[in-house]
Design a protein around this motif. Structure first.
Motif, PDB file in Angstrom:
ATOM      1  N   ALA A  69       6.062  -2.929 -15.611  1.00  0.00           N
ATOM      2  CA  ALA A  69       5.443  -3.616 -14.392  1.00  0.00           C
ATOM      3  C   ALA A  69       4.506  -4.756 -14.807  1.00  0.00           C
ATOM      4  O   ALA A  69       3.714  -4.635 -15.595  1.00  0.00           O
ATOM      5  N   PRO A  70       4.396  -5.808 -14.033  1.00  0.00           N
ATOM      6  CA  PRO A  70       3.564  -6.772 -14.389  1.00  0.00           C
ATOM      7  C   PRO A  70       2.106  -6.640 -14.018  1.00  0.00           C
ATOM      8  O   PRO A  70       1.975  -5.533 -12.989  1.00  0.00           O
ATOM      9  N   ILE A  71       1.130  -7.229 -14.452  1.00  0.00           N
ATOM     10  CA  ILE A  71      -0.272  -6.878 -14.047  1.00  0.00           C
ATOM     11  C   ILE A  71      -0.471  -7.603 -12.572  1.00  0.00           C
ATOM     12  O   ILE A  71      -0.045  -8.773 -12.368  1.00  0.00           O
ATOM     13  N   LEU A  72      -0.836  -6.797 -11.809  1.00  0.00           N
ATOM     14  CA  LEU A  72      -0.998  -7.311 -10.466  1.00  0.00           C
ATOM     15  C   LEU A  72      -2.436  -7.787 -10.067  1.00  0.00           C
ATOM     16  O   LEU A  72      -3.386  -6.930 -10.562  1.00  0.00           O
ATOM     17  N   LYS A  73      -2.668  -9.035  -9.794  1.00  0.00           N
ATOM     18  CA  LYS A  73      -4.065  -9.500  -9.577  1.00  0.00           C
ATOM     19  C   LYS A  73      -4.119 -10.463  -8.334  1.00  0.00           C
ATOM     20  O   LYS A  73      -3.271 -10.758  -7.769  1.00  0.00           O
ATOM     21  N   THR A  74      -5.373 -11.098  -8.293  1.00  0.00           N
ATOM     22  CA  THR A  74      -5.683 -11.965  -6.988  1.00  0.00           C
ATOM     23  C   THR A  74      -4.369 -13.040  -7.146  1.00  0.00           C
ATOM     24  O   THR A  74      -3.992 -13.438  -8.358  1.00  0.00           O
ATOM     25  N   GLY A  75      -3.843 -13.292  -5.920  1.00  0.00           N
ATOM     26  CA  GLY A  75      -2.544 -14.113  -5.886  1.00  0.00           C
ATOM     27  C   GLY A  75      -1.235 -13.584  -5.931  1.00  0.00           C
ATOM     28  O   GLY A  75      -0.311 -14.202  -5.714  1.00  0.00           O
ATOM     29  N   SER A  76      -1.120 -12.295  -6.510  1.00  0.00           N
ATOM     30  CA  SER A  76       0.084 -11.528  -6.610  1.00  0.00           C
ATOM     31  C   SER A  76       0.753 -11.362  -5.260  1.00  0.00           C
ATOM     32  O   SER A  76      -0.375 -11.122  -4.261  1.00  0.00           O
ATOM     33  N   ARG A  77       1.949 -11.297  -5.019  1.00  0.00           N
ATOM     34  CA  ARG A  77       2.520 -10.809  -3.871  1.00  0.00           C
ATOM     35  C   ARG A  77       3.552 -10.241  -3.958  1.00  0.00           C
ATOM     36  O   ARG A  77       4.291 -10.278  -5.057  1.00  0.00           O
ATOM     37  N   VAL A  81       2.875  -5.245  -4.757  1.00  0.00           N
ATOM     38  CA  VAL A  81       1.380  -5.270  -4.350  1.00  0.00           C
ATOM     39  C   VAL A  81       1.305  -4.460  -3.054  1.00  0.00           C
ATOM     40  O   VAL A  81       0.272  -3.629  -2.928  1.00  0.00           O
ATOM     41  N   LYS A  82       2.163  -4.327  -2.285  1.00  0.00           N
ATOM     42  CA  LYS A  82       2.402  -3.445  -0.893  1.00  0.00           C
ATOM     43  C   LYS A  82       2.152  -1.748  -1.459  1.00  0.00           C
ATOM     44  O   LYS A  82       1.572  -1.358  -0.902  1.00  0.00           O
ATOM     45  N   GLN A  83       3.179  -1.573  -2.257  1.00  0.00           N
ATOM     46  CA  GLN A  83       2.885  -0.304  -3.000  1.00  0.00           C
ATOM     47  C   GLN A  83       1.635  -0.077  -3.325  1.00  0.00           C
ATOM     48  O   GLN A  83       0.981   1.255  -3.097  1.00  0.00           O
ATOM     49  N   LEU A  84       1.000  -0.796  -4.388  1.00  0.00           N
ATOM     50  CA  LEU A  84      -0.315  -0.739  -4.699  1.00  0.00           C
ATOM     51  C   LEU A  84      -1.223  -0.392  -3.484  1.00  0.00           C
ATOM     52  O   LEU A  84      -2.138   0.386  -3.601  1.00  0.00           O
ATOM     53  N   GLN A  85      -0.993  -1.523  -2.669  1.00  0.00           N
ATOM     54  CA  GLN A  85      -2.118  -1.393  -1.384  1.00  0.00           C
ATOM     55  C   GLN A  85      -1.994  -0.126  -0.463  1.00  0.00           C
ATOM     56  O   GLN A  85      -2.878   0.642  -0.437  1.00  0.00           O
ATOM     57  N   LEU A  86      -0.812   0.526  -0.468  1.00  0.00           N
ATOM     58  CA  LEU A  86      -0.494   1.822   0.206  1.00  0.00           C
ATOM     59  C   LEU A  86      -1.197   2.862  -0.603  1.00  0.00           C
ATOM     60  O   LEU A  86      -1.598   3.820   0.168  1.00  0.00           O
ATOM     61  N   ARG A  87      -1.088   2.835  -1.708  1.00  0.00           N
ATOM     62  CA  ARG A  87      -1.653   3.921  -2.715  1.00  0.00           C
ATOM     63  C   ARG A  87      -3.117   3.768  -2.587  1.00  0.00           C
ATOM     64  O   ARG A  87      -3.758   4.780  -2.281  1.00  0.00           O
ATOM     65  N   LEU A  88      -3.865   2.618  -2.700  1.00  0.00           N
ATOM     66  CA  LEU A  88      -4.928   2.359  -2.547  1.00  0.00           C
ATOM     67  C   LEU A  88      -5.487   2.915  -0.946  1.00  0.00           C
ATOM     68  O   LEU A  88      -6.662   3.327  -0.921  1.00  0.00           O
ATOM     69  N   LYS A  89      -4.838   2.610  -0.099  1.00  0.00           N
ATOM     70  CA  LYS A  89      -5.272   3.010   1.287  1.00  0.00           C
ATOM     71  C   LYS A  89      -5.059   4.605   1.388  1.00  0.00           C
ATOM     72  O   LYS A  89      -6.106   4.963   1.864  1.00  0.00           O
ATOM     73  N   PRO A 104      -8.842 -10.778  -1.626  1.00  0.00           N
ATOM     74  CA  PRO A 104     -10.250 -10.110  -2.087  1.00  0.00           C
ATOM     75  C   PRO A 104     -10.209  -8.719  -1.853  1.00  0.00           C
ATOM     76  O   PRO A 104     -10.852  -7.769  -2.332  1.00  0.00           O
ATOM     77  N   ALA A 105      -9.614  -8.072  -0.492  1.00  0.00           N
ATOM     78  CA  ALA A 105      -9.924  -6.692  -0.131  1.00  0.00           C
ATOM     79  C   ALA A 105      -9.121  -5.632  -1.191  1.00  0.00           C
ATOM     80  O   ALA A 105      -9.754  -4.752  -1.385  1.00  0.00           O
ATOM     81  N   THR A 106      -7.918  -6.099  -1.520  1.00  0.00           N
ATOM     82  CA  THR A 106      -7.118  -5.332  -2.602  1.00  0.00           C
ATOM     83  C   THR A 106      -8.084  -5.436  -3.966  1.00  0.00           C
ATOM     84  O   THR A 106      -8.017  -4.365  -4.576  1.00  0.00           O
ATOM     85  N   GLU A 107      -8.669  -6.608  -4.225  1.00  0.00           N
ATOM     86  CA  GLU A 107      -9.353  -6.598  -5.636  1.00  0.00           C
ATOM     87  C   GLU A 107     -10.499  -5.860  -5.410  1.00  0.00           C
ATOM     88  O   GLU A 107     -10.645  -5.112  -6.488  1.00  0.00           O
ATOM     89  N   THR A 108     -11.115  -5.885  -4.222  1.00  0.00           N
ATOM     90  CA  THR A 108     -12.508  -4.998  -4.177  1.00  0.00           C
ATOM     91  C   THR A 108     -11.889  -3.410  -4.357  1.00  0.00           C
ATOM     92  O   THR A 108     -12.642  -2.694  -4.971  1.00  0.00           O
TER      93      THR A 108
END
Ligand SMILES: [Zn+2]
Length: 433
Positions: A69-77, A81-89, A104-108
């Motif tokens: 899996a690639p490293i997801l960071k600011t600017g990734s989409r 990223v969506k899966q990452l966000q769902l897990r963080l949520k 920025p919200a995902t980064e934080t």
């Protein structure tokens, strides 16, 4: 006879050897496929227990279908990223929507997760962070009541300070706060907190809660910078201008400050509000009403607002409806989307998301032919509004002339834009940093 026996023994030995070989291959095969399953499972990013194998074993199995899996960071989409966000949520680190854009919200949220798990808080979802995030060892977000202040060379002994004083000191250190460290949580402190929150994609409520504090007192706290055009189109915390266009989508985590329902809020003898659902930010609606009262005094009395604030979800609906209509006409999806983009902004790209833009009309008339249109073009600047898509800036805004679409930017900016003949893109490019 003896010869035959010897031969048969040799055959038996050969069979035995073959059997052992097959057995060994089978055991190995099972092991390899099990490993592949583990690797695949890491890549599928599903929350299940962590596989316990050394990380370098992943490279021992060269399977072209299994890419790391690639490293997801600011600017990734995208979907990862969506899966990452769902897990963080799910774990309580990320507010807002899982939109597939690493802002920025995902980064934080990633930083908060990393801090809570003893990982280097770099805000990037690399292998170590990802593995832990999707494992059963991932802990939900828990607020830390009083974060330890970071030692700074400039700071006075911080244990003698109240929480608010410490907050002010820290915000000052980072450049968000310029007032006195007096321990009073007034409007200036609140604005500084809001500004810090916006810069870090946190819910910008001006309250230094547990999430805000966790970021604020960490090494991940970014110093205050006035955004450069195209990178962070925020200028809102200190002044209004905020750039939303096809290239600069509404920043994730953007929150309209104070929306009012215009039909109930606005004096109906001054202006007609076309839709009962139309909203606007209070500061912009107040300026609009002041402007239209002045227009009444100049003898122009018929005014209508036909659009105000639009959520990203509503814009998506407008977009999808138009695509659907074109597809009913026989277009392919690609054709229909391209055609739709000529008249409907992509969700996230509409200025109406800001809560600061309005479409002004005169019922039953082509607006560009009205006296109201002329009056607006002449006077809107005096009330903090701009004609957002001027006729002579189409090549810069990318939007055809819209005499009816006004945008509130605040009077100091609108006057300067008028005097220097700049559209918002040009203005932010010139003064935005
Ligand atoms: Zn508009």
């Amino acid at each position: 006879m003896a010869e035959k026996k010897k031969a048969s023994l040799g055959l038996k030995l050969a069979y035995a050897a073959l059997f052992l070989l097959i057995l060994a291959a089978a055991v190995l095969g099972i092991h390899v496929s099990n490993l592949n399953a583990q690797v695949q499972y890491v890549n599928s990013l599903t929350p299940t227990p962590v596989p316990d194998y050394p990380p370098n074993m992943m490279q021992v199995t060269p399977d072209p279908s299994v890419t790391r899996a690639p490293i997801l960071k600011t600017g990734s989409r995208g979907d990862a990223v969506k899966q990452l966000q769902l897990r963080l949520k799910e774990l309580g680190y990320l507010p807002g929507a899982a939109d597939g854009q690493f802002g920025p919200a995902t980064e934080t949220a990633v930083i908060l997760f990393q801090q809570q798990h003893g990982l280097t808080p770099d805000g990037k979802a690399g292998p170590a962070t990802t593995e832990l995030l999707y494992s059963s060892a991932a802990k939900p977000f828990t607020p830390t009541p009083t974060p330890a202040p970071t030692p700074t060379p400039s700071a006075a002994p911080t244990d003698a300070l109240s929480d608010t004083e410490r907050l002010q000191l820290r915000l000052k250190e980072l450049g968000y706060y310029t007032g006195a460290v007096d321990g009073s949580y007034g409007p200036a402190t609140k604005a500084a907190v809001r500004s810090f929150q916006q810069a870090h994609g946190l819910a910008a409520d001006g309250i230094a809660g547990s999430k805000t504090n966790a970021v604020l007192y960490s090494s991940a706290a970014k110093p205050f910078t006035t955004p450069a055009p195209g990178s962070e189109p925020w200028v809102r915390a200190d002044g209004l201008p905020l750039l939303v266009n096809a290239a600069n989508h509404l920043p994730s985590g953007y929150q309209t400050a104070d929306l009012v329902m215009m039909r109930t809020y606005c004096d109906s003898s001054i202006v007609t509000i076309k839709g009962s659902e139309i909203q606007g930010e209070r500061v912009a609606v107040d300026a609009l009403m002041a402007m239209l009262r002045a227009a009444h005094q100049d003898g122009l009395t018929i005014w209508q607002v036909s659009a105000g604030h639009r959520s990203v979800a509503y814009q998506q609906q407008l977009f999808d409806d138009q695509v659907y209509a074109y597809r009913q006409d026989g277009m392919t999806r690609t054709q229909a989307e391209a055609k739709t983009r000529q008249t409907v902004a992509d969700p996230g790209a509409s200025e109406h998301h800001t809560g600061l833009a309005f479409d002004i009309t005169v019922p039953g008339q082509q607006f560009s032919n009205t006296k109201q249109s002329q009056w607006l073009a002449q006077h809107c600047w005096e009330y903090g509004f701009i004609i957002r898509y001027p006729i002579d800036k189409v090549n810069i805004t990318g939007i055809s002339y819209e005499p009816w679409h006004i945008r509130y930017v605040g009077v100091e900016h609108s006057i300067r834009m008028r005097d220097e003949g700049l559209c918002l893109e040009e203005y932010i490019e010139k003064y935005g940093n």
